[in-house]
Design an enzyme around this catalytic site. Structure first.
Site, mmCIF file in Angstrom:
data_model
loop_
_atom_site.group_PDB
_atom_site.id
_atom_site.type_symbol
_atom_site.label_atom_id
_atom_site.label_comp_id
_atom_site.label_asym_id
_atom_site.label_seq_id
_atom_site.Cartn_x
_atom_site.Cartn_y
_atom_site.Cartn_z
ATOM 1 N N SER A 134 0.845 -1.194 0.000
ATOM 2 C CA SER A 134 0.000 0.000 0.000
ATOM 3 C C SER A 134 0.882 1.246 0.000
ATOM 4 O O SER A 134 2.050 1.167 -0.394
ATOM 5 C CB SER A 134 -0.953 -0.034 1.200
ATOM 6 O OG SER A 134 -1.939 0.961 1.060
ATOM 7 N N ASN A 135 0.349 2.363 0.418
ATOM 8 C CA ASN A 135 1.116 3.614 0.430
ATOM 9 C C ASN A 135 0.699 4.453 1.634
ATOM 10 O O ASN A 135 -0.161 4.038 2.411
ATOM 11 C CB ASN A 135 0.899 4.366 -0.892
ATOM 12 C CG ASN A 135 -0.571 4.641 -1.134
ATOM 13 O OD1 ASN A 135 -1.195 5.402 -0.420
ATOM 14 N ND2 ASN A 135 -1.147 3.975 -2.139
ATOM 15 N N ARG A 136 1.274 5.629 1.774
ATOM 16 C CA ARG A 136 1.095 6.426 2.992
ATOM 17 C C ARG A 136 -0.166 7.295 2.991
ATOM 18 O O ARG A 136 -0.344 8.113 3.891
ATOM 19 C CB ARG A 136 2.313 7.324 3.214
ATOM 20 C CG ARG A 136 3.584 6.561 3.512
ATOM 21 C CD ARG A 136 4.711 7.521 3.855
ATOM 22 N NE ARG A 136 5.995 6.849 3.926
ATOM 23 C CZ ARG A 136 6.427 6.175 4.994
ATOM 24 N NH1 ARG A 136 5.667 6.103 6.075
ATOM 25 N NH2 ARG A 136 7.606 5.591 4.981
ATOM 26 N N SER A 137 -1.027 7.164 2.013
ATOM 27 C CA SER A 137 -2.234 7.988 1.988
ATOM 28 C C SER A 137 -3.116 7.706 3.204
ATOM 29 O O SER A 137 -3.372 6.556 3.541
ATOM 30 C CB SER A 137 -3.034 7.677 0.719
ATOM 31 O OG SER A 137 -4.318 8.253 0.822
ATOM 32 N N ALA B 108 -5.226 7.317 -3.544
ATOM 33 C CA ALA B 108 -3.850 7.017 -3.949
ATOM 34 C C ALA B 108 -3.860 5.566 -4.424
ATOM 35 O O ALA B 108 -3.844 4.631 -3.615
ATOM 36 C CB ALA B 108 -2.902 7.210 -2.779
#
Ligand code: CTP
Ligand code: CA
Length: 227
Positions: free
Chosen positions: A33-36, A100
């Site tokens: 995943s990502n930091r959103s 994101a």
């Protein structure tokens, strides 16, 4: 005279908002995943509702309270987000694509938890590109007003301008996510708004609610609400 029932700027409009970072399964217990945080998209959904819209929020996070009066659709992966956006798009007037979206996913998600290799050697994950949701929507556009986001750590304006054109957007909200207080986390943001054939407009550092209001007001001023 005082107007007792003000005409809200987004009355009778279907606003579709996507929010949060998608999760791409590696196996039953792991994902990429990502930091959103999803906060920017949730703020847009809340403000759109306050401006009178019928709001659907497609969310890839369950960490945030759902704004009152907003319809929630939960998704995990980019593929699920694509399906949900495609289903809602034909009846949407204004799309705000704040999610994101993971650009890559594992080629396959293992059915069972992946065990460490017996020799403790390196593990290689093969990734494949996910569909670009905004790009594939462009040819399906009828009268929808489409807002995209761009998260950049360098060459903000050049990269954002390319996304505005390539994704055929009406408005692009560019974040410099390398700056403190901007973008992925926290409750504030500072963005540059790009529209076709217009000079970019840079906002002050504001709360995400105020940024959401600026985005939606700009969309309305730019013709998001058809007569
Ligand atoms: N987006 C999308 N589908 C994807 C990836 C991104 O619809 N598979 C959308 C995002 O929701 C955002 C916009 O495209 O509104 C720009 O996302 P961003 O990650 O900044 O740009 P990319 O086109 O993915 O390019 P890159 O990550 O290489 O900068
Ligand atoms: Ca991306």
């Amino acid at each position: 005279l005082t107007q007792l029932t003000p005409n809200l700027p987004l009355a009778h409009q279907h606003v579709l908002v996507t929010a949060g970072g998608t999760r791409e399964a590696i196996d039953p217990v792991r994902y990429i995943s990502n930091r959103s945080s999803g906060k920017m998209g949730y703020a847009v959904a809340q403000v759109a509702r306050e401006m009178g819209a019928d709001v659907t929020l497609i969310s890839a996070t369950d960490q945030l309270p759902v704004p009152v009066g907003v319809h929630l659709v939960k998704v995990a992966s980019a593929a699920e987000l694509l399906t949900a956006v495609n289903a809602a798009f034909p009846t949407t007037n204004l799309l705000v694509m704040a999610a994101a979206v993971s650009d890559y996913r594992p080629v396959q998600s293992a059915d069972q938890k992946i065990k460490k290799p017996a020799d403790h050697g390196d593990l290689t994950l093969q990734l494949t590109e996910t569909p670009d949701i905004l790009k594939q929507l462009a040819p399906q556009k009828t009268s929808q007003y489409v807002v995209g986001f761009a998260a950049e750590t360098q060459h903000l304006l050049t990269n954002a301008q390319r996304k505005l054109t390539q994704k055929r957007l009406d408005l692009l909200v560019a974040n410099d996510v390398s700056k403190p207080g901007v973008g992925f986390n926290g409750d504030t943001n500072q963005v540059t708004l790009l529209r076709p054939n217009q000079e970019p407009v840079k906002t002050a550092l504001l709360s995400k609610i105020e940024i959401a209001r600026t985005i939606l007001t700009t969309a309305v001023a730019g013709g998001a609400v058809k007569a």
